[in-house]
Structure formats: structure tokens, C-alpha cells
Scaffold this active site. Sequence first.
Site, PDB file in Angstrom:
ATOM      1  N   LYS A 111      49.800   7.509  64.737  1.00  0.00           N
ATOM      2  CA  LYS A 111      50.285   6.386  63.799  1.00  0.00           C
ATOM      3  C   LYS A 111      51.822   6.159  63.960  1.00  0.00           C
ATOM      4  CE  LYS A 111      49.312   9.372  60.549  1.00  0.00           C
ATOM      5  NZ  LYS A 111      48.949  10.540  61.232  1.00  0.00           N
TER       6      LYS A 111
ATOM      7  N   ARG B 268      47.776   8.625  51.537  1.00  0.00           N
ATOM      8  CA  ARG B 268      47.093   9.902  51.900  1.00  0.00           C
ATOM      9  C   ARG B 268      46.255  10.394  51.003  1.00  0.00           C
ATOM     10  NH1 ARG B 268      51.266  11.388  56.037  1.00  0.00           N
ATOM     11  NH2 ARG B 268      50.464  13.190  57.175  1.00  0.00           N
TER      12      ARG B 268
ATOM     13  N   ARG C 151      54.568  17.882  71.249  1.00  0.00           N
ATOM     14  CA  ARG C 151      55.483  16.490  70.904  1.00  0.00           C
ATOM     15  C   ARG C 151      56.946  17.178  70.756  1.00  0.00           C
ATOM     16  NH1 ARG C 151      54.096  13.747  65.351  1.00  0.00           N
ATOM     17  NH2 ARG C 151      53.844  15.587  64.503  1.00  0.00           N
TER      18      ARG C 151
ATOM     19  N   ARG D  74      58.943  19.935  66.048  1.00  0.00           N
ATOM     20  CA  ARG D  74      58.731  19.905  64.289  1.00  0.00           C
ATOM     21  C   ARG D  74      58.107  21.148  63.963  1.00  0.00           C
ATOM     22  NH1 ARG D  74      55.860  14.478  62.332  1.00  0.00           N
ATOM     23  NH2 ARG D  74      54.693  16.079  61.100  1.00  0.00           N
TER      24      ARG D  74
ATOM     25  N   ARG E  40      47.003  21.196  58.689  1.00  0.00           N
ATOM     26  CA  ARG E  40      47.064  19.698  58.413  1.00  0.00           C
ATOM     27  C   ARG E  40      45.820  19.045  58.520  1.00  0.00           C
ATOM     28  NH1 ARG E  40      51.851  18.853  62.213  1.00  0.00           N
ATOM     29  NH2 ARG E  40      51.486  16.714  61.811  1.00  0.00           N
TER      30      ARG E  40
HETATM   31  P1  AP5 Z   1      52.691  10.472  66.740  1.00  0.00           P
HETATM   32  O1  AP5 Z   1      52.540   8.980  66.960  1.00  0.00           O
HETATM   33  O2  AP5 Z   1      53.931  11.122  66.379  1.00  0.00           O
HETATM   34  O3  AP5 Z   1      51.379  10.782  65.819  1.00  0.00           O
HETATM   35  P2  AP5 Z   1      51.260  10.754  64.138  1.00  0.00           P
HETATM   36  O4  AP5 Z   1      50.002  10.237  63.908  1.00  0.00           O
HETATM   37  O5  AP5 Z   1      52.346   9.860  63.755  1.00  0.00           O
HETATM   38  O6  AP5 Z   1      51.505  12.143  63.934  1.00  0.00           O
HETATM   39  P3  AP5 Z   1      52.265  12.969  62.726  1.00  0.00           P
HETATM   40  O7  AP5 Z   1      51.790  14.594  62.852  1.00  0.00           O
HETATM   41  O8  AP5 Z   1      53.718  12.587  62.468  1.00  0.00           O
HETATM   42  O9  AP5 Z   1      51.436  12.731  61.294  1.00  0.00           O
HETATM   43  P4  AP5 Z   1      51.230  13.445  60.322  1.00  0.00           P
HETATM   44  O10 AP5 Z   1      50.515  12.331  59.275  1.00  0.00           O
HETATM   45  O11 AP5 Z   1      50.593  14.863  60.177  1.00  0.00           O
HETATM   46  O12 AP5 Z   1      52.765  13.794  60.074  1.00  0.00           O
HETATM   47  P5  AP5 Z   1      53.861  13.054  58.860  1.00  0.00           P
HETATM   48  O13 AP5 Z   1      55.185  12.790  59.449  1.00  0.00           O
HETATM   49  O14 AP5 Z   1      53.202  11.724  58.296  1.00  0.00           O
HETATM   50  O15 AP5 Z   1      51.856  10.942  68.171  1.00  0.00           O
HETATM   51  C1  AP5 Z   1      51.507  12.508  68.266  1.00  0.00           C
HETATM   52  C2  AP5 Z   1      52.190  12.953  69.957  1.00  0.00           C
HETATM   53  O16 AP5 Z   1      51.371  12.192  70.598  1.00  0.00           O
HETATM   54  C3  AP5 Z   1      53.796  12.593  70.141  1.00  0.00           C
HETATM   55  O17 AP5 Z   1      54.063  13.456  71.144  1.00  0.00           O
HETATM   56  C4  AP5 Z   1      53.339  11.265  71.018  1.00  0.00           C
HETATM   57  O18 AP5 Z   1      54.204  10.882  72.187  1.00  0.00           O
HETATM   58  C5  AP5 Z   1      52.045  11.466  71.464  1.00  0.00           C
HETATM   59  N1  AP5 Z   1      51.218  10.354  71.684  1.00  0.00           N
HETATM   60  C6  AP5 Z   1      51.197   9.077  70.685  1.00  0.00           C
HETATM   61  N2  AP5 Z   1      50.098   8.276  70.910  1.00  0.00           N
HETATM   62  C7  AP5 Z   1      49.663   8.471  72.589  1.00  0.00           C
HETATM   63  C8  AP5 Z   1      48.785   8.003  73.381  1.00  0.00           C
HETATM   64  N3  AP5 Z   1      48.184   6.923  73.196  1.00  0.00           N
HETATM   65  N4  AP5 Z   1      48.667   8.817  74.543  1.00  0.00           N
HETATM   66  C9  AP5 Z   1      49.294  10.157  74.825  1.00  0.00           C
HETATM   67  N5  AP5 Z   1      50.183  10.721  74.023  1.00  0.00           N
HETATM   68  C10 AP5 Z   1      50.345  10.017  72.707  1.00  0.00           C
HETATM   69  O19 AP5 Z   1      53.865  13.927  57.707  1.00  0.00           O
HETATM   70  C11 AP5 Z   1      54.469  15.260  57.740  1.00  0.00           C
HETATM   71  C12 AP5 Z   1      54.251  15.951  56.411  1.00  0.00           C
HETATM   72  O20 AP5 Z   1      54.867  15.239  55.458  1.00  0.00           O
HETATM   73  C13 AP5 Z   1      52.797  16.124  55.923  1.00  0.00           C
HETATM   74  O21 AP5 Z   1      52.121  17.377  56.350  1.00  0.00           O
HETATM   75  C14 AP5 Z   1      53.004  16.128  54.419  1.00  0.00           C
HETATM   76  O22 AP5 Z   1      53.569  17.531  54.008  1.00  0.00           O
HETATM   77  C15 AP5 Z   1      54.314  15.209  54.061  1.00  0.00           C
HETATM   78  N6  AP5 Z   1      53.772  13.839  53.697  1.00  0.00           N
HETATM   79  C16 AP5 Z   1      54.015  12.747  54.526  1.00  0.00           C
HETATM   80  N7  AP5 Z   1      53.471  11.525  54.059  1.00  0.00           N
HETATM   81  C17 AP5 Z   1      52.785  12.171  52.794  1.00  0.00           C
HETATM   82  C18 AP5 Z   1      51.994  11.446  51.931  1.00  0.00           C
HETATM   83  N8  AP5 Z   1      51.847  10.131  51.878  1.00  0.00           N
HETATM   84  N9  AP5 Z   1      51.805  12.178  50.766  1.00  0.00           N
HETATM   85  C19 AP5 Z   1      51.852  13.729  50.747  1.00  0.00           C
HETATM   86  N10 AP5 Z   1      52.475  14.231  51.792  1.00  0.00           N
HETATM   87  C20 AP5 Z   1      52.993  13.534  52.773  1.00  0.00           C
END
Ligand code: AP5
Length: 211
Positions: free
Chosen positions: A13, A85, A124, A157, A168
Site C-alpha cells: 500500500k 481499517r 523491509r 520497524r 497484524r
Molecule cells: P509496503 O509498501 O511498505 O507495504 P504496506 O502495505 O504499506 O505495509 P505496512 O506494513 O506499512 O502496512 P500496515 O498496514 O501493516 O502498516 P501501517 O504502517 O499502515 O511494502 C512492504 C515491503 O515490500 C517493502 O519492503 C517494499 O519495498 C516491498 N514491496 C512493496 N511492493 C513490492 C513489490 N511489488 N515487489 C516486491 N517488493 C515490494 O500501520 C502500522 C500500525 O499503525 C498498525 O499496526 C496500527 O497499530 C497503526 N495504524 C495505522 N493505521 C491505523 C488505522 N487506520 N487504524 C488503527 N491503527 C492504525
Amino acid sequence: MRVLFLGAPGAGKGTQAALLARRLGVPHLSTGDLFRQAVREGTPLGREAQAYMDRGELVPDAVVVGMVRERLQGETGFVLDGFPRTLPQARALEEELAVLAAPLDAAVLLEVPEELILRRLTARRLCRSCGAVYHLEFHPPRIPGRCDRCGGELYQRDDDREETVRRRLEVYRQETAPVAQFYRDRGLLRQVDGTGSEEEVSHRVASALGR
Ligand code: AP5
């Protein structure tokens, strides 16, 4: 254009939202990035969010909704990543966009199998200074441990440890998967295969959005 990205942790994402926002010339709003910044700065919001994030749990809806509402003021276009979410978050966003007379154009659901997600998250790395995202295997930095863009130090992270990733994923299945149906019911859901290279996925996203 107003678009949001849905998908499991590690579905890509953040990577795709950043590419699309750059292409559209609109802000990229990531709730995860906003919370990590608040944690780094030691603000009350960061202190509240950290315990949830460390356990792989969701931050309470009221806290997230308030933060996003503030960020959306004055924006006519955006790419949202990591929000909504939960169903209450999706309803709150719909109400807020109705008030702003700025309806959503599409919700893009990135679909990636779980075994690939684990591989993506455990390798990552992020830049401590500018937040750029790397992957040791799929998108390695030119100099190990250093950001290509700004030379900043790369780090892992805390919530990318395997045990927390599994929690997660569980939370995603319970709380966030139903949000896709919310957007399907409104004719806004665009399902996109999130496997393959970043460029391949980016082309699929563009064509799903008709661009
Ligand atoms: P990346 O693009 O970073 O993936 P992502 O889907 O953004 O993954 P996240 O882990 O950031 O999502 P998340 O939803 O768990 O965490 P968030 O930060 O929102 O890609 C991942 C890896 O793959 C990278 O190394 C990238 O280089 C690689 N990659 C990407 N595309 C690729 C491809 N096509 N081919 C090969 N490699 C690739 O949230 C963290 C925490 O914050 C949550 O757990 C929660 O506690 C809190 N939080 C955030 N938002 C909310 C909300 N709305 N409500 C409640 N709590 C929240």
C-alpha cells in the site's frame, strides 16, 4: 482525484500510494507514517499509539479518525494508505467527505498471498531521515544500510518481527477485510493483483483507475 489503498500488512500500500500520489500531484496520507512520526517526536499521540503498534493491534478508532479529519481539511485530492481499517473508520470517512463535498473516486484493494507478505515484511528497511522504503531482496539500497535518496540510516520497524506480523495479519482478517465489502457495496472497489514488481503493480493500479 481521491483514492485509498486497502490490503494486508506488506501488500504494498505504502509503495503504490507514494507512486500514485506523485503521479497525480496530490498528498499521500499514511496513518502508519503519521503515528511513527508522532512516536519519534514523543508527542502525547505517539505515546498513546506506540503500545498498540508494538503489539500489532489497531489504535482506537476515535484517535485515528480525529487525526485523519484534521489532515483532510483543505485537501481536494489525496491518496490515503492504511485508513480506513475498520467499518466505523470507513463510515466516519464517508461522512467527512460528504461534509467536504468531495466524494471518494476509488478504493484499491491490493491482493497478495500471505507467504509473500512475510517475505516482504521481514526484509523491509526504512530510512530514518526521509522515510523511503526498501527491501533487502526486491528493492535493495545501492549502499547497504544507507538511503539512496538522502544517505540516511536504514532501520527495521519493530512491528516487522515475524510474531508481530502474524498478529497484524490476524487483526487484518478480523477488522479490515470487511472494509472491502463496504466499498464493493458502493461500486468503488478495484481489486488489483499486488504480486510482481513495483512497476507491474503500478501499471495495474493505473489501469484499474482508468488512467
Ligand atoms: P509496503 O509498501 O511498505 O507495504 P504496506 O502495505 O504499506 O505495509 P505496512 O506494513 O506499512 O502496512 P500496515 O498496514 O501493516 O502498516 P501501517 O504502517 O499502515 O511494502 C512492504 C515491503 O515490500 C517493502 O519492503 C517494499 O519495498 C516491498 N514491496 C512493496 N511492493 C513490492 C513489490 N511489488 N515487489 C516486491 N517488493 C515490494 O500501520 C502500522 C500500525 O499503525 C498498525 O499496526 C496500527 O497499530 C497503526 N495504524 C495505522 N493505521 C491505523 C488505522 N487506520 N487504524 C488503527 N491503527 C492504525
